[in-house]
Design an enzyme around this catalytic site. Structure first.
Site, PDB file in Angstrom:
ATOM      1  N   GLY A  15       0.823  -1.214   0.000  1.00  0.00           N
ATOM      2  CA  GLY A  15       0.000   0.000   0.000  1.00  0.00           C
ATOM      3  C   GLY A  15       0.847   1.250   0.000  1.00  0.00           C
ATOM      4  O   GLY A  15       0.538   2.232   0.685  1.00  0.00           O
TER       5      GLY A  15
ATOM      6  N   ALA B 159      -0.171   5.388  -1.646  1.00  0.00           N
ATOM      7  CA  ALA B 159      -1.022   6.446  -1.080  1.00  0.00           C
ATOM      8  C   ALA B 159      -0.913   6.419   0.443  1.00  0.00           C
ATOM      9  O   ALA B 159      -0.359   5.481   1.028  1.00  0.00           O
ATOM     10  CB  ALA B 159      -2.488   6.224  -1.486  1.00  0.00           C
TER      11      ALA B 159
ATOM     12  N   SER C  27      -6.467  -1.527  13.296  1.00  0.00           N
ATOM     13  CA  SER C  27      -7.294  -0.316  13.430  1.00  0.00           C
ATOM     14  C   SER C  27      -7.942  -0.355  14.801  1.00  0.00           C
ATOM     15  O   SER C  27      -8.186  -1.443  15.355  1.00  0.00           O
ATOM     16  CB  SER C  27      -8.380  -0.296  12.350  1.00  0.00           C
ATOM     17  OG  SER C  27      -9.327   0.720  12.609  1.00  0.00           O
TER      18      SER C  27
ATOM     19  N   TYR D  37     -15.430  -4.579   8.166  1.00  0.00           N
ATOM     20  CA  TYR D  37     -14.132  -3.888   8.254  1.00  0.00           C
ATOM     21  C   TYR D  37     -13.525  -4.116   9.641  1.00  0.00           C
ATOM     22  O   TYR D  37     -12.356  -4.517   9.761  1.00  0.00           O
ATOM     23  CB  TYR D  37     -14.277  -2.381   7.979  1.00  0.00           C
ATOM     24  CG  TYR D  37     -12.955  -1.662   8.121  1.00  0.00           C
ATOM     25  CD1 TYR D  37     -11.952  -1.834   7.171  1.00  0.00           C
ATOM     26  CD2 TYR D  37     -12.680  -0.861   9.233  1.00  0.00           C
ATOM     27  CE1 TYR D  37     -10.718  -1.221   7.309  1.00  0.00           C
ATOM     28  CE2 TYR D  37     -11.450  -0.234   9.383  1.00  0.00           C
ATOM     29  CZ  TYR D  37     -10.468  -0.418   8.412  1.00  0.00           C
ATOM     30  OH  TYR D  37      -9.240   0.184   8.564  1.00  0.00           O
TER      31      TYR D  37
ATOM     32  N   LYS E 240     -10.016  -6.239  10.886  1.00  0.00           N
ATOM     33  CA  LYS E 240      -8.941  -5.658  11.688  1.00  0.00           C
ATOM     34  C   LYS E 240      -8.773  -6.402  13.023  1.00  0.00           C
ATOM     35  O   LYS E 240      -7.673  -6.454  13.578  1.00  0.00           O
ATOM     36  CB  LYS E 240      -9.187  -4.166  11.895  1.00  0.00           C
ATOM     37  CG  LYS E 240      -9.085  -3.366  10.594  1.00  0.00           C
ATOM     38  CD  LYS E 240      -7.718  -3.553   9.918  1.00  0.00           C
ATOM     39  CE  LYS E 240      -7.535  -2.710   8.681  1.00  0.00           C
ATOM     40  NZ  LYS E 240      -6.203  -2.871   8.076  1.00  0.00           N
TER      41      LYS E 240
ATOM     42  N   LEU F 247      -9.149   7.434  13.155  1.00  0.00           N
ATOM     43  CA  LEU F 247      -9.404   8.176  11.904  1.00  0.00           C
ATOM     44  C   LEU F 247      -8.188   8.990  11.468  1.00  0.00           C
ATOM     45  O   LEU F 247      -7.708   9.855  12.196  1.00  0.00           O
ATOM     46  CB  LEU F 247     -10.604   9.104  12.096  1.00  0.00           C
ATOM     47  CG  LEU F 247     -11.069   9.841  10.846  1.00  0.00           C
ATOM     48  CD1 LEU F 247     -11.705   8.881   9.846  1.00  0.00           C
ATOM     49  CD2 LEU F 247     -12.054  10.946  11.214  1.00  0.00           C
TER      50      LEU F 247
ATOM     51  N   THR G 174      -6.269  10.290   4.870  1.00  0.00           N
ATOM     52  CA  THR G 174      -5.535   9.686   3.749  1.00  0.00           C
ATOM     53  C   THR G 174      -6.521   9.595   2.586  1.00  0.00           C
ATOM     54  O   THR G 174      -7.514  10.329   2.571  1.00  0.00           O
ATOM     55  CB  THR G 174      -5.031   8.271   4.113  1.00  0.00           C
ATOM     56  OG1 THR G 174      -6.181   7.458   4.392  1.00  0.00           O
ATOM     57  CG2 THR G 174      -4.108   8.276   5.320  1.00  0.00           C
TER      58      THR G 174
ATOM     59  N   PHE H  46      -8.206   6.926   2.263  1.00  0.00           N
ATOM     60  CA  PHE H  46      -9.030   5.809   2.738  1.00  0.00           C
ATOM     61  C   PHE H  46     -10.532   6.078   2.555  1.00  0.00           C
ATOM     62  O   PHE H  46     -11.274   5.211   2.078  1.00  0.00           O
ATOM     63  CB  PHE H  46      -8.703   5.573   4.214  1.00  0.00           C
ATOM     64  CG  PHE H  46      -9.353   4.375   4.823  1.00  0.00           C
ATOM     65  CD1 PHE H  46      -8.787   3.118   4.693  1.00  0.00           C
ATOM     66  CD2 PHE H  46     -10.534   4.492   5.543  1.00  0.00           C
ATOM     67  CE1 PHE H  46      -9.384   2.005   5.267  1.00  0.00           C
ATOM     68  CE2 PHE H  46     -11.131   3.384   6.122  1.00  0.00           C
ATOM     69  CZ  PHE H  46     -10.557   2.146   5.985  1.00  0.00           C
TER      70      PHE H  46
HETATM   71  P1  NAP Z   1      -5.186   4.760   1.523  1.00  0.00           P
HETATM   72  O1  NAP Z   1      -4.676   6.156   1.511  1.00  0.00           O
HETATM   73  O2  NAP Z   1      -6.457   4.459   0.798  1.00  0.00           O
HETATM   74  O3  NAP Z   1      -4.027   3.778   1.015  1.00  0.00           O
HETATM   75  C1  NAP Z   1      -4.291   2.410   0.876  1.00  0.00           C
HETATM   76  C2  NAP Z   1      -3.147   1.757   0.143  1.00  0.00           C
HETATM   77  O4  NAP Z   1      -3.442   0.352   0.023  1.00  0.00           O
HETATM   78  C3  NAP Z   1      -2.962   2.290  -1.257  1.00  0.00           C
HETATM   79  O5  NAP Z   1      -1.588   2.429  -1.527  1.00  0.00           O
HETATM   80  C4  NAP Z   1      -3.540   1.207  -2.143  1.00  0.00           C
HETATM   81  O6  NAP Z   1      -2.840   1.158  -3.386  1.00  0.00           O
HETATM   82  C5  NAP Z   1      -3.224  -0.036  -1.315  1.00  0.00           C
HETATM   83  N1  NAP Z   1      -4.070  -1.159  -1.669  1.00  0.00           N
HETATM   84  C6  NAP Z   1      -5.416  -1.276  -1.549  1.00  0.00           C
HETATM   85  N2  NAP Z   1      -5.833  -2.453  -2.034  1.00  0.00           N
HETATM   86  C7  NAP Z   1      -4.716  -3.090  -2.496  1.00  0.00           C
HETATM   87  C8  NAP Z   1      -4.487  -4.332  -3.122  1.00  0.00           C
HETATM   88  N3  NAP Z   1      -5.496  -5.191  -3.389  1.00  0.00           N
HETATM   89  N4  NAP Z   1      -3.226  -4.662  -3.463  1.00  0.00           N
HETATM   90  C9  NAP Z   1      -2.200  -3.813  -3.219  1.00  0.00           C
HETATM   91  N5  NAP Z   1      -2.355  -2.628  -2.611  1.00  0.00           N
HETATM   92  C10 NAP Z   1      -3.598  -2.275  -2.265  1.00  0.00           C
HETATM   93  O7  NAP Z   1      -5.450   4.262   3.020  1.00  0.00           O
HETATM   94  P2  NAP Z   1      -4.587   4.410   4.370  1.00  0.00           P
HETATM   95  O8  NAP Z   1      -5.420   5.175   5.330  1.00  0.00           O
HETATM   96  O9  NAP Z   1      -3.221   4.849   4.110  1.00  0.00           O
HETATM   97  O10 NAP Z   1      -4.617   2.885   4.856  1.00  0.00           O
HETATM   98  C11 NAP Z   1      -3.469   2.168   5.215  1.00  0.00           C
HETATM   99  C12 NAP Z   1      -3.837   1.140   6.273  1.00  0.00           C
HETATM  100  O11 NAP Z   1      -4.235   1.815   7.473  1.00  0.00           O
HETATM  101  C13 NAP Z   1      -4.993   0.224   5.887  1.00  0.00           C
HETATM  102  O12 NAP Z   1      -4.706  -1.091   6.298  1.00  0.00           O
HETATM  103  C14 NAP Z   1      -6.156   0.785   6.698  1.00  0.00           C
HETATM  104  O13 NAP Z   1      -7.124  -0.202   6.966  1.00  0.00           O
HETATM  105  C15 NAP Z   1      -5.432   1.247   7.937  1.00  0.00           C
HETATM  106  N6  NAP Z   1      -6.161   2.254   8.716  1.00  0.00           N
HETATM  107  C16 NAP Z   1      -6.522   3.439   8.147  1.00  0.00           C
HETATM  108  C17 NAP Z   1      -7.242   4.351   8.915  1.00  0.00           C
HETATM  109  C18 NAP Z   1      -7.693   5.678   8.345  1.00  0.00           C
HETATM  110  O14 NAP Z   1      -8.549   6.339   8.972  1.00  0.00           O
HETATM  111  N7  NAP Z   1      -7.146   6.133   7.218  1.00  0.00           N
HETATM  112  C19 NAP Z   1      -7.588   4.052  10.241  1.00  0.00           C
HETATM  113  C20 NAP Z   1      -7.207   2.838  10.766  1.00  0.00           C
HETATM  114  C21 NAP Z   1      -6.490   1.938  10.009  1.00  0.00           C
HETATM  115  P3  NAP Z   1      -3.473   0.824  -4.815  1.00  0.00           P
HETATM  116  O15 NAP Z   1      -4.871   1.351  -4.836  1.00  0.00           O
HETATM  117  O16 NAP Z   1      -2.544   1.532  -5.762  1.00  0.00           O
HETATM  118  O17 NAP Z   1      -3.386  -0.658  -4.943  1.00  0.00           O
END
Ligand code: NAP
Length: 252
Positions: A9, A12, A136, A149, A153, A181, A184, A186
């Site tokens: 990931g 982004a 998460s 979701y 997690k 939260l 990003t 997300f």
């Molecule tokens: P994000 O900005 O949407 O980034 C998600 C990343 O995951 C992107 O680089 C995306 O790249 C990649 N991804 C998604 N599906 C994929 C797949 N099938 N194969 C390979 N790469 C994949 O989200 P983020 O907030 O940084 O999330 C990162 C982690 O933090 C996640 O596990 C999320 O559940 C966790 N998290 C986020 C939050 C929040 O509020 N943002 C809170 C708690 C936990 P591509 O689309 O280019 O494949």
């Protein structure tokens, strides 16, 4: 500490910010994601310290092929950050689609397992390594519409703890970092890039930033080898949880 770190990931959000932090502080970084153009942009920015590995982590064969195809200077992975993850939709379970549930399970659970499975034997063989899983607070606390979701997690947290049990006696460490939260992409992914819906969760509050979570990843990874941070919750100050909800049938 420095070495080779694989961050899933990396195109982004948290993963991209982590790739930049590690690559600019002496690490060689393998960045995995599906969007090769984004990874190539990072390669242009970070140079030889970064290797773009386009891959859908939910595709078992593609993951095995991607790890097998790493050039020698990136192949010996010291740290895997299982960060790729998605939330799709924000519906009550009775209204949700199986397609959304499948995507979350395939990415957040199976993708994490495929990547872990690819690197774990090598880490155990050299008696050194680190797997950082992005869980998460949704995996710790229930809330309306959290259904699948949050359950994915919770899997991440429990799998991390079970890995720790299996790895006892080795110097391979595991951590689960649990953000609240965080601003990003997300929410844009969750709501299919609908801008108004994607902005709504941040209304009137200060969310965490990707940089806040990278600080945690950096701190956890750079602990001395005898120290393992098992689970780390990181909350926005503007967020708290309340666990009980009553449906009252009378108004008196
Ligand atoms: P994000 O900005 O949407 O980034 C998600 C990343 O995951 C992107 O680089 C995306 O790249 C990649 N991804 C998604 N599906 C994929 C797949 N099938 N194969 C390979 N790469 C994949 O989200 P983020 O907030 O940084 O999330 C990162 C982690 O933090 C996640 O596990 C999320 O559940 C966790 N998290 C986020 C939050 C929040 O509020 N943002 C809170 C708690 C936990 P591509 O689309 O280019 O494949």
């Amino acid at each position: 500490m420095s070495g080779v770190i694989c961050i899933t990931g990396a195109s982004a959000g948290i993963g991209q910010a982590a790739a930049k932090r590690f690559a600019t502080h002496g690490w060689r970084v393998v960045g995995m994601a599906r969007r090769l153009d984004r990874l190539e942009g990072l390669k242009n920015e970070l140079g030889d310290a970064f290797y773009p590995a386009a891959c859908d982590v939910g595709d078992r064969d593609a993951v095995a092929d991607a790890f097998a195809a790493l050039p020698p200077e990136f192949a010996d992975i010291d740290v895997l950050v299982n960060n790729a993850g998605v939330g799709k939709g924000l519906d009550l379970a009775q209204d949700a689609t199986l397609d959304d549930w499948d995507v979350m399970i395939q990415t957040n659970i199976n993708g994490l397992l495929y990547c872990t499975h690819a690197v774990l034997p090598g880490m155990v063989a050299k008696n050194h390594g680190f797997i950082v899983n992005l869980g998460s607070i949704a995996g710790e606390y229930n809330y309306k519409t959290g259904n699948v979701y949050g359950a994915t997690k919770a899997f991440v947290k429990h799998f991390t703890q079970n890995l720790k049990a299996d790895l006892l006696g080795t110097m391979v460490r595991v951590s689960c970092i649990e953000p609240g939260l965080t601003r990003t992409e997300f929410q844009q992914v969750r709501f299919d890039r609908d801008e108004a819906k994607s902005e709504a969760p941040y209304r009137g509050i200060t969310p965490l930033t990707a940089g806040d979570i990278v600080e945690a990843i950096w701190w956890v990874v750079n602990q001395p080898e005898h120290v393992t941070v098992t689970t780390l919750e990181i909350w926005p100050t503007d967020l708290a949880n309340g666990t009980f909800a009553f449906h009252r049938r009378t108004s008196d």
